[in-house]
Design an enzyme around this catalytic site. Structure first.
Site, short mmCIF file in Angstrom:
data_model
loop_
_atom_site.label_atom_id
_atom_site.label_comp_id
_atom_site.label_asym_id
_atom_site.label_seq_id
_atom_site.Cartn_x
_atom_site.Cartn_y
_atom_site.Cartn_z
N LYS A 44 0.80 0.31 14.97
CA LYS A 44 2.16 0.20 15.49
C LYS A 44 2.39 -1.03 16.37
O LYS A 44 3.54 -1.42 16.60
CB LYS A 44 2.50 1.45 16.31
CG LYS A 44 2.62 2.70 15.49
CD LYS A 44 3.83 2.67 14.56
CE LYS A 44 3.55 3.38 13.25
NZ LYS A 44 3.83 2.59 12.06
N HIS A 102 0.85 -1.20 0.00
CA HIS A 102 0.00 0.00 0.00
C HIS A 102 0.88 1.24 0.00
O HIS A 102 1.69 1.42 0.91
CB HIS A 102 -0.92 0.00 1.22
CG HIS A 102 -2.16 -0.83 1.04
ND1 HIS A 102 -3.38 -0.46 1.51
CD2 HIS A 102 -2.35 -2.00 0.39
CE1 HIS A 102 -4.29 -1.36 1.17
NE2 HIS A 102 -3.68 -2.32 0.50
N TYR A 136 4.03 6.68 10.06
CA TYR A 136 3.16 5.57 9.68
C TYR A 136 3.96 4.43 9.02
O TYR A 136 3.73 3.26 9.32
CB TYR A 136 2.06 6.05 8.72
CG TYR A 136 0.93 5.05 8.54
CD1 TYR A 136 0.94 4.14 7.50
CD2 TYR A 136 -0.14 5.01 9.43
CE1 TYR A 136 -0.07 3.22 7.33
CE2 TYR A 136 -1.18 4.09 9.28
CZ TYR A 136 -1.13 3.19 8.22
OH TYR A 136 -2.14 2.26 8.08
N TYR A 140 -9.13 5.99 7.25
CA TYR A 140 -9.28 6.34 8.67
C TYR A 140 -10.25 7.52 8.72
O TYR A 140 -9.96 8.59 8.20
CB TYR A 140 -7.95 6.78 9.26
CG TYR A 140 -6.91 5.69 9.42
CD1 TYR A 140 -6.12 5.28 8.35
CD2 TYR A 140 -6.70 5.09 10.66
CE1 TYR A 140 -5.16 4.29 8.50
CE2 TYR A 140 -5.73 4.10 10.82
CZ TYR A 140 -4.98 3.71 9.74
OH TYR A 140 -4.03 2.73 9.90
#
Ligand code: FAS
Ligand code: PHB
Length: 389
Positions: free
Chosen positions: A296, A72, A384, A200
């Protein structure tokens, strides 16, 4: 029984540590409280940082990941029916891989078995002994029989509710915690995702996340009350609420279907310091918890065991304790930065019942700043994809 490193817990941290040690000729035995099937039945993380996929490649456990993992290059972040794309590839030159934690665990278990390494499943009443000296021991029972393992070191990879952190000497541990006033209700369904990238979404009704496991299997989450019960959520109620929280375009593309897994996870930020007590070392969720908003949790477990495996391998190769002495500080430096990012993403995207109008405007201003500033998007993106080890 005797081994060099006793690993408590057969989750991603314990299994990856075992393979990293094995690759360098260091022996380990894993003690796992649950059955193998139970461990594999837990649906958890879905996004792997490049650092994590590199470690899986390093131990030769990346065949399925390469064949089935979904690279991605970006994701969408929405707020009050507006949506913007965070272009990870353009901003950082890196991407992430969508590949379920269940599959990572399955692949690591298969590699461990193929190498003939020992994992004791359904080990009951595991207790840790004498790790303040040079000859630690681990005790457990199985099928009513008592067992004992002598070792040089113990790696506590047994998660938030494990025995390892609880075995730290009284007063030796300092903990830091933020419990969020909400949880995530997650659904897994064999329906195509509503979008080819993750979304999100922050909304007045609460946060929502559109993720996936494959082009035909979706993973969705909605923020729910911390006292919510999964029995109160029929599939229809879930799909309706999810669509209410997405922008019209995403909502229109949601394909509904029967849930094959439905569960509620509480959200907390937690860190224990230090991560070493004599010959006992903590890694993964045994040492820290992050809210899953920043993807995470699993990836921090990977960086912990990267540092710990390097230190243990150095100890056996050069008889140097330098890496072991540095492990806690080195791991905590990256842990705290991931804790900050996960807290920031959670604070930005969730609805807090007690937040006032000013705090809601702060969330909106943060989102607009991201829209207008490449520097702001770069900061989000570099966290990220995963900060350097
Ligand atoms: P784990 O908890 O995975 O593994 C610990 C193992 O130790 C378990 O198998 C347990 O059975 C065993 N154990 C416990 N006590 C023991 C004892 N006394 N003796 C022997 N064995 C014992 N992260 C994300 O990035 N994204 C997500 O969406 C996400 N969702 C999550 C949902 C839930 C409900 C939970 C709990 C976590 C989620 N996480 C998510 C975080 C998760 O992925 C963890 O970060 C990851 O599992 C960490 O791996 P380990 O440190 O190996 O711990
Ligand atoms: C998931 O697919 O389970 C997932 C993805 C991203 C997150 C959390 C969970 O931030």
């Amino acid at each position: 029984m005797r081994t060099q490193v006793a690993i408590i817990g057969s989750g991603p941290a314990g299994l990856l540590l075992g393979q990293l040690l094995h690759r360098a000729g260091v022996e380990s035995v894993i003690l796992e409280r649950r059955s193998k099937d139970y461990v594999l039945s837990r649906i958890r993380a879905g996004v792997l940082e490049q650092g994590t996929t590199d470690l899986l490649s390093k131990v030769g456990v990346d065949a399925r990941l390469k064949a089935e993992g979904l690279p991605h290059e970006g994701f969408a972040i929405g707020f009050a029916n507006r949506r913007q794309r965070i272009d990870l590839k353009d901003l950082t030159g890196q991407c992430v891989t969508v590949y379920g934690q269940t599959e990572v665990t399955r692949d690591l278990m298969a590699a461990r078995e193929a190498a003939g390494l020992t994992t004791v499943y359904e080990a009951e009443g595991v207790s840790l002994d004498a790790f303040d000296g040079a000859s630690p021991r681990v005790h457990w029972t199985k099928d009513g029989r008592a067992h004992d393992l002598a070792c040089d070191f113990i790696a506590g990879c047994d998660g938030f509710h494990g025995v390892s952190r609880a075995s730290a000497p009284a007063g030796a541990l300092e903990t830091f915690e933020r419990v969020y006033p909400f949880g995530w209700l997650g659904v897994l369904a064999d329906v195509p995702p509503c979008s080819h990238e993750l979304i999100y979404a922050g909304h007045d009704r609460g946060f929502a996340l559109c993720s996936m496991r494959s082009p035909t299997r979706s993973r969705y989450y909605i923020q729910c009350g911390s006292d919510e019960r999964v029995e109160n959520w029929s599939d229809d109620r879930f799909w309706d609420e999810l669509r209410h929280r997405l922008d019209p375009d995403a909502a229109a593309n949601v394909v509904t279907g029967p849930s094959i897994e439905k569960s509620i996870a509480p959200l907390r930020s937690f860190v224990a310091e230090p991560l070493r007590f004599g010959r006992l070392f903590l890694a993964g969720d045994a040492a820290h918890i992050v809210p899953p908003t920043g993807a995470k949790g699993l990836n921090l477990a990977a960086s912990d065991v990267h540092y710990l495996s390097e230190a243990l391998i150095e100890r056996y190769a050069d008889r140097s304790e330098a890496g072991l002495d540095a492990y806690s500080g080195r791991a905590l430096a990256r842990i705290w930065k991931s804790e900050r990012f996960s807290w920031w993403m959670t604070s930005l995207l969730h609805r807090f019942a007690d937040q006032n109008a000013f705090e809601r405007r702060m969330q909106e201003a943060e989102f607009i700043y991201l829209e207008e500033s490449r520097a702001a998007r770069t900061s989000l993106a570099e966290n990220y994809v995963g900060l350097p080890y």
